[in-house]
Design an enzyme around this catalytic site. Structure first.
Site, PDB file in Angstrom:
ATOM      1  N   ASN A 216      29.890   8.713   2.788  1.00  0.00           N
ATOM      2  CA  ASN A 216      29.753   8.195   1.425  1.00  0.00           C
ATOM      3  C   ASN A 216      29.330   9.331   0.498  1.00  0.00           C
ATOM      4  OD1 ASN A 216      26.775   8.329   1.243  1.00  0.00           O
ATOM      5  ND2 ASN A 216      26.905   6.850   2.931  1.00  0.00           N
ATOM      6  N   ASP A 284      26.809   1.381   6.629  1.00  0.00           N
ATOM      7  CA  ASP A 284      26.493   0.062   7.199  1.00  0.00           C
ATOM      8  C   ASP A 284      27.249  -0.186   8.496  1.00  0.00           C
ATOM      9  OD1 ASP A 284      24.663  -0.826   5.244  1.00  0.00           O
ATOM     10  OD2 ASP A 284      26.328  -1.089   3.836  1.00  0.00           O
ATOM     11  N   LYS A 294      41.678  12.749  19.598  1.00  0.00           N
ATOM     12  CA  LYS A 294      42.091  12.528  18.210  1.00  0.00           C
ATOM     13  C   LYS A 294      43.133  11.405  18.170  1.00  0.00           C
ATOM     14  CE  LYS A 294      44.310  14.920  14.434  1.00  0.00           C
ATOM     15  NZ  LYS A 294      45.205  16.009  14.093  1.00  0.00           N
ATOM     16  N   PRO A 311      22.500  -0.031  13.090  1.00  0.00           N
ATOM     17  CA  PRO A 311      21.123  -0.534  12.984  1.00  0.00           C
ATOM     18  C   PRO A 311      20.604  -0.308  11.571  1.00  0.00           C
ATOM     19  CG  PRO A 311      21.182   1.547  14.183  1.00  0.00           C
ATOM     20  CD  PRO A 311      22.607   1.130  13.975  1.00  0.00           C
ATOM     21  N   ILE A 313      17.762   0.923   9.528  1.00  0.00           N
ATOM     22  CA  ILE A 313      16.576   1.750   9.776  1.00  0.00           C
ATOM     23  C   ILE A 313      15.381   1.224   8.987  1.00  0.00           C
ATOM     24  CG2 ILE A 313      15.653   4.090   9.523  1.00  0.00           C
ATOM     25  CD1 ILE A 313      18.844   4.793   9.845  1.00  0.00           C
ATOM     26  N   PHE A 331      15.152   1.873  -0.714  1.00  0.00           N
ATOM     27  CA  PHE A 331      15.935   2.024  -1.934  1.00  0.00           C
ATOM     28  C   PHE A 331      16.950   0.894  -1.973  1.00  0.00           C
ATOM     29  CE2 PHE A 331      15.438   5.936  -4.470  1.00  0.00           C
ATOM     30  CZ  PHE A 331      14.297   6.416  -3.852  1.00  0.00           C
ATOM     31  N   LYS A 345      16.511  -7.909  -1.643  1.00  0.00           N
ATOM     32  CA  LYS A 345      16.585  -6.919  -0.555  1.00  0.00           C
ATOM     33  C   LYS A 345      15.196  -6.597  -0.032  1.00  0.00           C
ATOM     34  CE  LYS A 345      20.216  -4.212  -0.795  1.00  0.00           C
ATOM     35  NZ  LYS A 345      21.097  -3.190  -1.344  1.00  0.00           N
ATOM     36  N   LYS A 349      14.502  -7.092   3.896  1.00  0.00           N
ATOM     37  CA  LYS A 349      14.243  -5.945   4.787  1.00  0.00           C
ATOM     38  C   LYS A 349      12.800  -5.899   5.259  1.00  0.00           C
ATOM     39  CE  LYS A 349      18.222  -3.499   3.575  1.00  0.00           C
ATOM     40  NZ  LYS A 349      19.060  -2.526   4.256  1.00  0.00           N
TER      41      LYS A 349
HETATM   42  N1  CTP Z   1      19.228   1.259   4.981  1.00  0.00           N
HETATM   43  C1  CTP Z   1      18.877   1.638   6.256  1.00  0.00           C
HETATM   44  N2  CTP Z   1      19.731   1.469   7.287  1.00  0.00           N
HETATM   45  C2  CTP Z   1      20.935   0.884   7.088  1.00  0.00           C
HETATM   46  C3  CTP Z   1      21.325   0.490   5.788  1.00  0.00           C
HETATM   47  C4  CTP Z   1      20.439   0.690   4.753  1.00  0.00           C
HETATM   48  O1  CTP Z   1      17.772   2.177   6.432  1.00  0.00           O
HETATM   49  N3  CTP Z   1      21.753   0.744   8.110  1.00  0.00           N
HETATM   50  C5  CTP Z   1      18.247   1.417   3.908  1.00  0.00           C
HETATM   51  C6  CTP Z   1      18.588   2.438   2.862  1.00  0.00           C
HETATM   52  O2  CTP Z   1      18.075   3.691   3.189  1.00  0.00           O
HETATM   53  C7  CTP Z   1      17.897   1.847   1.645  1.00  0.00           C
HETATM   54  C8  CTP Z   1      17.980   0.350   1.869  1.00  0.00           C
HETATM   55  O3  CTP Z   1      18.194   0.179   3.246  1.00  0.00           O
HETATM   56  O4  CTP Z   1      16.546   2.176   1.622  1.00  0.00           O
HETATM   57  C9  CTP Z   1      19.033  -0.383   1.123  1.00  0.00           C
HETATM   58  O5  CTP Z   1      20.267   0.260   1.208  1.00  0.00           O
HETATM   59  P1  CTP Z   1      21.531  -0.368   0.468  1.00  0.00           P
HETATM   60  O6  CTP Z   1      22.723   0.417   0.822  1.00  0.00           O
HETATM   61  O7  CTP Z   1      21.217  -0.571  -0.983  1.00  0.00           O
HETATM   62  O8  CTP Z   1      21.557  -1.805   1.075  1.00  0.00           O
HETATM   63  P2  CTP Z   1      22.312  -2.398   2.291  1.00  0.00           P
HETATM   64  O9  CTP Z   1      21.349  -2.674   3.376  1.00  0.00           O
HETATM   65  O10 CTP Z   1      23.476  -1.569   2.618  1.00  0.00           O
HETATM   66  O11 CTP Z   1      22.723  -3.811   1.679  1.00  0.00           O
HETATM   67  P3  CTP Z   1      23.993  -4.236   0.794  1.00  0.00           P
HETATM   68  O12 CTP Z   1      25.170  -3.649   1.479  1.00  0.00           O
HETATM   69  O13 CTP Z   1      23.920  -5.705   0.847  1.00  0.00           O
HETATM   70  O14 CTP Z   1      23.749  -3.725  -0.566  1.00  0.00           O
END
Ligand code: CTP
Length: 411
Positions: A216, A284, A294, A311, A313, A331, A345, A349
């Site tokens: 990303n 995600d 490959k 997972p 985190i 965040f 969120k 979380k």
């Molecule tokens: N985060 C994480 N591990 C993941 C996904 C997200 O630790 N596998 C943490 C990010 O570091 C951030 C927070 O979760 O602190 C939210 O990330 P965000 O991308 O905004 O949310 P998502 O969990 O991806 O939810 P959504 O896709 O519904 O927005």
């Protein structure tokens, strides 16, 4: 002249290496002692060829430590105690040789061992011939040391003992005194000293096959800035970083990872901690069943990629239990309804605070230098003006420090 009030009562361990500038270290000892600093000296073998142990001993009014293998030096004052009983280590003159040994992590004499064993700040005052200073090896060693948090004063330009002109002259004793005073003045504001923090930063890369990956647009700027800001306030920071183009921030211990699962493992290995800030843009999903070959175009159309969830985190670190950090900050990167989604969120979380930001394409947040955030806590929302990511990080670190000070007073 700089304010020297911060110097009184401080303890400096001065390492004198072998350079012609070593005579200036005698003056440095006098200037520091006049200002109430206790100076203890380690003299390298080469250093003792330029200044006599007797002069150093007379000026410090203390034993001069020289030998790693000396029974008296070691039994009276082991190398660990030497660094533990100092507030700051100063290397003056810092020769090319000693800088190289420090960069390589060597422990082949008392000076190098003390510098390797210390967890105190280290200030170096390089002094050497201009070509030695400008040599790529010395420059690389110095850059590496600085990336690890070693501080530097000088070298200055000027005519050198070898009659060449250029950078290489050791900073003058009073310049070194000013640098030391500056370090102690900053030190006074270290409200997070003794706290451990874990910060995640950057994107993760999730392999599709051995050459391709899902990623990303995260640059890691915000997470790296937060790690640096927490370290500046005295926290011992482990930064767990996905692939970014950024240099490792000074004063943090950095673990480089690629995937979400590696990030989680590195965070768990860094526990226990008082603070966790999850600023990484973790992917995600990852591709299920990545092989070691490959993917090829085989005429059968594009491959179907089966995705599986990574997972979380932040949610894992937020889970109640003995190892949960006292303060967990997440965040929320949103592209609309920022406050509503971010508030939900926070609950989902299980973290304590959420820093919510709008990452819609028009905002330039991903990869940009500025950020507009809202800090969501149990007792309400604080909306901050648009600021540089460094300033957001500094303000967040201050909020973390205030939280712990209040918490401490409440107990
Ligand atoms: N985060 C994480 N591990 C993941 C996904 C997200 O630790 N596998 C943490 C990010 O570091 C951030 C927070 O979760 O602190 C939210 O990330 P965000 O991308 O905004 O949310 P998502 O969990 O991806 O939810 P959504 O896709 O519904 O927005």
């Amino acid at each position: 002249m700089a304010d020297h009030a911060s110097l009184a009562g401080k303890r400096v361990l001065l390492v004198i290496a072998g350079g012609i500038a070593a005579y200036k270290s005698l003056e440095l000892i006098r200037r520091l002692r006049e200002r109430g600093v206790t100076v203890r000296a380690v003299l390298t073998e080469a250093g003792a060829r330029f200044v006599t142990p007797l002069s150093v001993q007379a000026l410090t009014e203390d034993t001069v430590y020289r030998d790693l293998w000396s029974l008296t030096d070691e039994s009276e004052m082991g190398h660990i105690r030497l660094s533990r009983e100092a507030d700051l280590l100063v290397v003056a003159p810092a020769t090319a040789n000693l800088l190289a040994r420090m960069a390589a992590g060597m422990a082949d004499d008392l000076a190098a061992t003390v510098l390797l064993a210390t967890d105190k700040p280290v200030l170096v005052a390089p002094a050497m011939n201009v070509r030695m200073w400008q040599h790529a090896a010395t420059q690389a060693n110095m850059a590496l040391l600085e990336s690890r948090g070693v501080l530097r004063v000088g070298p200055n330009d000027g005519v050198m003992a070898c009659n060449e002109f250029g950078p290489g002259r050791m900073a003058e004793p009073m310049e070194i005194v000013d640098a030391i005073a500056g370090i102690f003045a900053q030190d006074a504001h270290r409200p997070l000293a003794g706290r451990r923090a874990i910060v995640t930063s950057g994107p993760t890369h999730e392999p599709i096959d051995p050459v391709r990956y899902i990623a990303n647009r995260s640059s890691g700027k915000q997470g790296h800035a937060i790690a640096a800001a927490l370290a500046k306030l005295g926290a011992a920071v482990t930064l767990v970083s996905g692939p970014t183009r950024l240099p490792d921030p000074a004063g943090c211990s950095v673990v480089h990872i690629e995937t979400a699962r590696e990030m989680l493992a590195a965070c768990e290995a860094a526990l226990p901690a008082d603070i966790a800030v999850c600023a990484a843009a973790v992917a995600d999903w990852r591709v299920d069943g990545v092989g070691d070959r490959k993917l090829k175009k085989d005429g059968g159309g594009p491959p179907a990629l089966a995705l599986t969830e990574n997972p979380d985190i932040l949610a894992t670190l937020s889970r109640p239990g003995d190892r949960r950090p006292a303060l967990v900050v997440g965040f929320a990167a949103e592209t609309g309804d920022v406050l509503a989604y971010a508030t939900a969120k926070r609950a989902r979380k299980g973290c304590d605070w959420i820093v919510a930001n709008d990452v819609s394409p028009g905002t330039g947040t991903f990869g940009g230098g500025d950020n507009t955030v809202h800090l969501i806590r149990a007792d309400g929302v604080e909306s901050w003006p648009t600021m540089a990511k460094d300033a957001v990080a500094a303000r967040l670190a201050e909020a973390v420090a205030e939280h712990f000070i209040k918490d401490f007073k409440a107990k």
